[in-house]
Scaffold this motif. Structure first.
Motif, PDB file in Angstrom:
ATOM      1  N   LEU A  15      26.820 -62.513  78.217  1.00 49.53           N
ATOM      2  CA  LEU A  15      27.120 -61.562  77.149  1.00 49.53           C
ATOM      3  C   LEU A  15      26.002 -60.528  76.999  1.00 49.53           C
ATOM      4  O   LEU A  15      26.275 -59.328  76.820  1.00 49.53           O
ATOM      5  CB  LEU A  15      27.316 -62.322  75.827  1.00 49.53           C
ATOM      6  N   ALA A  16      24.751 -61.001  77.091  1.00 48.73           N
ATOM      7  CA  ALA A  16      23.621 -60.077  76.975  1.00 48.73           C
ATOM      8  C   ALA A  16      23.621 -59.067  78.115  1.00 48.73           C
ATOM      9  O   ALA A  16      23.358 -57.869  77.899  1.00 48.73           O
ATOM     10  CB  ALA A  16      22.306 -60.869  76.967  1.00 48.73           C
ATOM     11  N   TYR A  17      23.926 -59.529  79.318  1.00 45.15           N
ATOM     12  CA  TYR A  17      23.944 -58.637  80.480  1.00 45.15           C
ATOM     13  C   TYR A  17      25.054 -57.600  80.354  1.00 45.15           C
ATOM     14  O   TYR A  17      24.858 -56.414  80.657  1.00 45.15           O
ATOM     15  CB  TYR A  17      24.122 -59.456  81.754  1.00 45.15           C
ATOM     16  N   MET A  18      26.224 -58.048  79.890  1.00 43.93           N
ATOM     17  CA  MET A  18      27.343 -57.118  79.727  1.00 43.93           C
ATOM     18  C   MET A  18      27.040 -56.069  78.663  1.00 43.93           C
ATOM     19  O   MET A  18      27.346 -54.887  78.839  1.00 43.93           O
ATOM     20  CB  MET A  18      28.609 -57.903  79.351  1.00 43.93           C
ATOM     21  N   LEU A  19      26.401 -56.480  77.576  1.00 42.95           N
ATOM     22  CA  LEU A  19      26.072 -55.534  76.517  1.00 42.95           C
ATOM     23  C   LEU A  19      24.963 -54.583  76.958  1.00 42.95           C
ATOM     24  O   LEU A  19      25.007 -53.385  76.663  1.00 42.95           O
ATOM     25  CB  LEU A  19      25.643 -56.291  75.253  1.00 42.95           C
ATOM     26  N   PHE A  62      17.946 -63.143  75.404  1.00 40.98           N
ATOM     27  CA  PHE A  62      18.106 -62.498  76.708  1.00 40.98           C
ATOM     28  C   PHE A  62      18.188 -60.976  76.558  1.00 40.98           C
ATOM     29  O   PHE A  62      17.600 -60.232  77.359  1.00 40.98           O
ATOM     30  CB  PHE A  62      19.356 -63.020  77.412  1.00 40.98           C
ATOM     31  N   LEU A  63      18.915 -60.520  75.555  1.00 40.15           N
ATOM     32  CA  LEU A  63      19.099 -59.087  75.368  1.00 40.15           C
ATOM     33  C   LEU A  63      17.767 -58.402  75.064  1.00 40.15           C
ATOM     34  O   LEU A  63      17.481 -57.311  75.582  1.00 40.15           O
ATOM     35  CB  LEU A  63      20.090 -58.841  74.236  1.00 40.15           C
ATOM     36  N   ALA A  64      16.934 -59.058  74.248  1.00 38.31           N
ATOM     37  CA  ALA A  64      15.620 -58.487  73.931  1.00 38.31           C
ATOM     38  C   ALA A  64      14.758 -58.365  75.182  1.00 38.31           C
ATOM     39  O   ALA A  64      14.027 -57.379  75.352  1.00 38.31           O
ATOM     40  CB  ALA A  64      14.919 -59.354  72.889  1.00 38.31           C
TER      41      ALA A  64
END
Length: 293
Positions: free
Chosen positions: A89-93, A177-179
């Motif tokens: 999800l983080a990679y897709m966002l 992950f997103l951070a």
């Protein structure tokens, strides 16, 4: 000499208060619990030393075995469910693979901000024998007499809890992950694209190696949290029915504070700590081998 003593006193003045607080709230309770695990005590009256009897009892305790099995299932759903899904999800966002990324980010992160007690009550309404999900199934199948009995099944009673844990805690790892994805310089990605790298190559050769240490930290958080799982399960089922959804933390709580068997409850808590340490050590060993490979 005077400067060295002055520096030593300065260090102690900063470190000693923190050490005292740490020893008071962490070391002393752990040592005290370890000592209680070799006794039989109801929280009042004389303390009877029983040696390893509590630990021997654990080996043949069927409720503890169910709790251990369920805790292992939580570890599996956390490490192989929450973390990979959070990373995806983080990679897709981050790569803007979906429209309205900010809205999706907020919606995915929302469950972790809700109290586990409230989450448990909400999902109880979904999985109740005549709750939301059975109502939907009755409408689809046309069977108006359908009643959900999944919590009455020894093999499948824990499945709804694993689903709720996956739904609630995936967002935590997604944010971590997103951070870290946002810390990767965009110039590296652009340079790889200029060289002809596709999305898969960028992911495997650039993103994954950089985030490997983050995945390890997330694994430690997931494992330690899995063995300490309490609030959601206690609020959702209390470990029932017939201990089908029991976990070690809930069993330890009931044994210690409900049935007032502090010695046996302390033994369970020590075993929980040992399992956490062992699982984290195994994760570290496997991670080091993968890095060396």
């Amino acid at each position: 000499m005077v400067n060295a003593r002055s520096k030593r006193r300065s260090y102690l003045s900063f470190v000693l208060p923190a050490f005292i607080i740490y020893a008071t709230i962490m070391v002393f309770p752990l040592v005290f619990t370890l000592g209680l695990s070799f006794t039989k005590w109801k929280g009042y009256g004389p303390i009877e030393f029983v040696g390893l009897r509590n630990y021997v009892r654990l080996l043949s305790d069927p409720v503890f075995h169910i709790g251990l099995r369920n805790n292992i299932l939580i570890v599996l759903i956390s490490v192989f469910g929450q973390i990979p899904l959070g990373f995806l999800l983080a990679y897709m966002l981050h790569r803007r693979m979906v429209k309205g990324a900010k809205l999706f980010e907020i919606m995915i992160f929302l469950p972790i901000t809700i109290s586990s007690v409230i989450v448990a009550q909400l999902w109880n309404r979904v999985f109740a024998p005549v709750g939301i999900l059975p109502t939907i199934i009755r409408q689809i199948t046309g069977n108006q007499d359908y009643i959900m009995k999944i919590f009455e099944s020894k093999d499948f009673a824990f499945v709804p809890i694993m689903f709720v844990l996956l739904w609630q805690h995936t967002s935590l790892y997604m944010v971590i992950f997103l951070a870290n994805l946002q810390r990767i310089p965009e110039s590296i990605i652009e340079a790889a694209k200029i060289e002809g790298a596709n999305e898969g190559t960028i992911f495997l050769k650039i993103i994954a190696p950089i985030l490997a240490p983050v995945a390890f930290i997330n694994s430690i958080l997931a494992i330690s949290g899995s063995f300490k799982s309490f609030d959601l399960i206690y609020s959702m089922t209390g470990g029932g029915p017939a201990h089908f959804t029991e976990v070690m933390a809930v069993y330890m709580y009931n044994t210690t504070f409900v049935f007032q068997n502090y010695g046996y409850g302390s033994a369970i808590s020590i075993v929980i700590i040992l399992f956490i340490v062992l699982a984290i050590w195994l994760t570290k060993v496997m991670t080091n081998r993968l890095n060396m490979g």
